[in-house]
Design an enzyme around this catalytic site. Structure first.
Site, PDB file in Angstrom:
ATOM      1  N   SER A 187       0.796  -1.224   0.000  1.00 53.23           N
ATOM      2  CA  SER A 187       0.000   0.000   0.000  1.00 53.23           C
ATOM      3  C   SER A 187       0.833   1.280   0.000  1.00 53.23           C
ATOM      4  O   SER A 187       0.384   2.303  -0.510  1.00 53.23           O
ATOM      5  CB  SER A 187      -0.963   0.001   1.187  1.00 53.23           C
ATOM      6  OG  SER A 187      -0.264  -0.161   2.397  1.00 53.23           O
ATOM      7  N   HIS A 215      -5.115  -3.470  -2.998  1.00 51.73           N
ATOM      8  CA  HIS A 215      -4.722  -2.554  -4.068  1.00 51.73           C
ATOM      9  C   HIS A 215      -4.553  -3.240  -5.421  1.00 51.73           C
ATOM     10  O   HIS A 215      -4.164  -2.604  -6.391  1.00 51.73           O
ATOM     11  CB  HIS A 215      -3.425  -1.824  -3.694  1.00 51.73           C
ATOM     12  CG  HIS A 215      -3.572  -0.997  -2.453  1.00 51.73           C
ATOM     13  ND1 HIS A 215      -4.088   0.270  -2.471  1.00 51.73           N
ATOM     14  CD2 HIS A 215      -3.327  -1.299  -1.156  1.00 51.73           C
ATOM     15  CE1 HIS A 215      -4.129   0.740  -1.227  1.00 51.73           C
ATOM     16  NE2 HIS A 215      -3.677  -0.191  -0.415  1.00 51.73           N
ATOM     17  N   LYS A 247     -11.472   0.502  -2.578  1.00 55.55           N
ATOM     18  CA  LYS A 247     -10.387   1.092  -3.362  1.00 55.55           C
ATOM     19  C   LYS A 247     -10.808   1.135  -4.833  1.00 55.55           C
ATOM     20  O   LYS A 247     -11.642   1.951  -5.183  1.00 55.55           O
ATOM     21  CB  LYS A 247      -9.100   0.361  -3.038  1.00 55.55           C
ATOM     22  CG  LYS A 247      -8.641   0.881  -1.668  1.00 55.55           C
ATOM     23  CD  LYS A 247      -7.683   0.096  -0.885  1.00 55.55           C
ATOM     24  CE  LYS A 247      -7.474   0.800   0.461  1.00 55.55           C
ATOM     25  NZ  LYS A 247      -7.023  -0.083   1.510  1.00 55.55           N
TER      26      LYS A 247
HETATM   27  C1  LIG Z   1      -6.974  -0.202   2.885  1.00 53.89           C
HETATM   28  C2  LIG Z   1      -6.376  -1.500   3.245  1.00 53.89           C
HETATM   29  C3  LIG Z   1      -6.991  -2.362   4.151  1.00 53.89           C
HETATM   30  C4  LIG Z   1      -8.179  -1.927   4.965  1.00 53.89           C
HETATM   31  O1  LIG Z   1      -9.331  -1.915   4.202  1.00 53.89           O
HETATM   32  P1  LIG Z   1     -10.548  -0.981   4.669  1.00 53.89           P
HETATM   33  O2  LIG Z   1     -11.701  -1.533   3.933  1.00 53.89           O
HETATM   34  O3  LIG Z   1     -10.174   0.396   4.289  1.00 53.89           O
HETATM   35  O4  LIG Z   1     -10.672  -1.169   6.150  1.00 53.89           O
HETATM   36  C5  LIG Z   1      -6.445  -3.599   4.347  1.00 53.89           C
HETATM   37  N1  LIG Z   1      -5.329  -3.977   3.718  1.00 53.89           N
HETATM   38  C6  LIG Z   1      -4.686  -3.178   2.850  1.00 53.89           C
HETATM   39  C7  LIG Z   1      -3.436  -3.654   2.181  1.00 53.89           C
HETATM   40  C8  LIG Z   1      -5.190  -1.904   2.605  1.00 53.89           C
HETATM   41  O5  LIG Z   1      -4.540  -1.093   1.778  1.00 53.89           O
END
Ligand SMILES: *Cc1c(COP(=O)(O)O)cnc(C)c1O
Length: 399
Positions: A187, A215, A247
């Protein structure tokens, strides 16, 4: 008793002291209120900023089909699901979305969670217990680390993408059950985990592989099925696949996909699944519309790839400190927290919103600008970003 109690620390005072330290270290986080979003344009106060910080990689968050699905189901079913899934919160929209996600990712079944954070806590806490071993990449997302901590398993973190270190850590588990967890696309760095090699390692070590593809889903692989599918890893090789809806899919929520026995077990035992309100059914309907668009509108991925290539070409010409990423996450490694913060502020003056990522999110000395690109951007937006970066006093590799 009374004497001991008199010296007992006040918890809020203690917290305030920690916040003050963070402020004096110039690491204080500040909330920004966005008054209006219009594609990549954000209105903050009287400033209209071109944003390069969102995770809306395919530009779906404001898509009319998502908005229409949300409105239609909200009109028919209301807003709240009114309960947890196991009581009376599990609606037809959730079931339909779970089926579409399982089909897309080539897994037996999928199970929705309200957030990715909860999905990771749920999986790790349910599968692992004291006496087990959890091996993780050092750069994994915070919620994977938290999930392992909550489970009580021994947690070992290997240096980023270091297969030999991961192998040593798994081997050290002896007869204990072992799980290796990794981000698919990291991330804060944007690079992809060595998934094939990790799968082979887990097979050799009789360990279970978990990939968090927050991602990757929507962005990588044929039909956007994610980084695991992009390298052709089956459910047998990656039994635990997690991804978010917040995302590239432009919604909110998350899911875990895998063998039927995994999903059935999570329904029985995953506390962050059981003891929380199911996501609004209208949101599930919007996410289903997003899945369909992400699968069918290949041009979004093509456009995003072209913008990424354009940015990297331009940044290379400028000698900017690019990292080894081919994803929509294109960080510029600046080093000191103050440098990253100053760069963000200078870009904002020029009408651009780019976030500075500082410790503890990244290690000390590795502060960076985290630039994210989206199919909602145009070539002219990327050019404007490059021109603004050129005007900053950043250290150059070659100029
Ligand atoms: C954003 C993210 C999460 C958390 O997801 P949310 O739905 O925002 O709680 C988990 N793992 C990774 C790698 C992320 O980038």
């Amino acid at each position: 008793m009374a004497v001991a109690a008199a010296t007992r620390p006040d918890l809020i005072d203690r917290l305030a002291a920690q916040t003050a330290v963070r402020e004096s270290d110039q690491l204080l986080r500040r909330l920004r209120t966005i008054e209006h979003a219009d594609g990549p344009w954000l209105q903050i106060g009287d400033q209209r900023l071109l944003s390069f910080c969102s995770n809306d990689y395919l530009g779906l968050a404001q898509h009319p089909q998502l908005v229409a699905a949300l409105k239609r189901v909200a009109s028919d079913e209301g807003v709240g699901s009114t309960s947890a899934h196991l009581i009376c919160g599990h609606r037809a929209e959730h079931a339909e979305l779970e089926e579409a996600l399982a089909l897309w990712t080539g897994r037996d079944r999928a199970l929705l969670f309200s957030t990715g954070y909860m999905a990771n806590l749920g999986v790790l806490q349910t599968l692992l217990a004291k006496g087990d071993m959890c091996v993780q990449d050092k750069l994994n997302h915070a919620c994977l680390l938290d999930g392992a901590r909550l489970s009580g398993a021994a947690l070992k973190r290997y240096p980023h993408a270091d297969l030999a270190a991961a192998a040593r850590q798994l081997a050290s588990a002896g007869d204990a059950a072992a799980l290796l967890a990794t981000d698919g696309v990291f991330s804060m760095d944007g690079d992809v985990a060595p998934l094939r090699e990790l799968a082979a390692l887990c097979r050799r070590e009789h360990s279970t592989l978990m990939v968090d593809d927050a991602h990757g889903l929507g962005v990588s692989g044929e039909h956007g099925a994610g980084s695991v599918l992009a390298v052709g890893l089956s459910q047998h090789e990656v039994p635990l696949l997690m991804a978010t809806l917040g995302k590239a899919l432009g919604c909110s929520g998350a899911f875990v996909a895998g063998p039927a026995a995994l999903i059935e077990g999570l329904i029985q035992f995953a506390r962050p699944y059981i003891y929380t309100t199911a996501m609004p059914p209208a949101l599930a309907a919007a996410a289903l519309a997003a899945v369909q668009l992400a699968q069918s509108e290949t041009w979004r991925r093509d456009k995003l790839s072209a913008l990424i290539a354009r940015f990297r070409r331009g940044a290379t010409e400028l000698g900017l400190p690019l990292m080894a990423s081919t994803s929509a996450i294109q960080p510029l490694l600046l080093g000191q927290a103050e440098t990253a913060l100053a760069a963000t502020q200078a870009l904002q003056v020029q009408g651009l919103l780019v976030s500075a990522i500082r410790p503890p999110t990244v290690p000390a000395g590795q502060s960076r600008l985290r630039i994210t690109l989206s199919a909602a951007h145009e070539e002219a937006h990327v050019d404007r970003l490059l021109a603004a970066l050129e005007s900053l006093p950043l250290s150059r590799t070659d100029s």
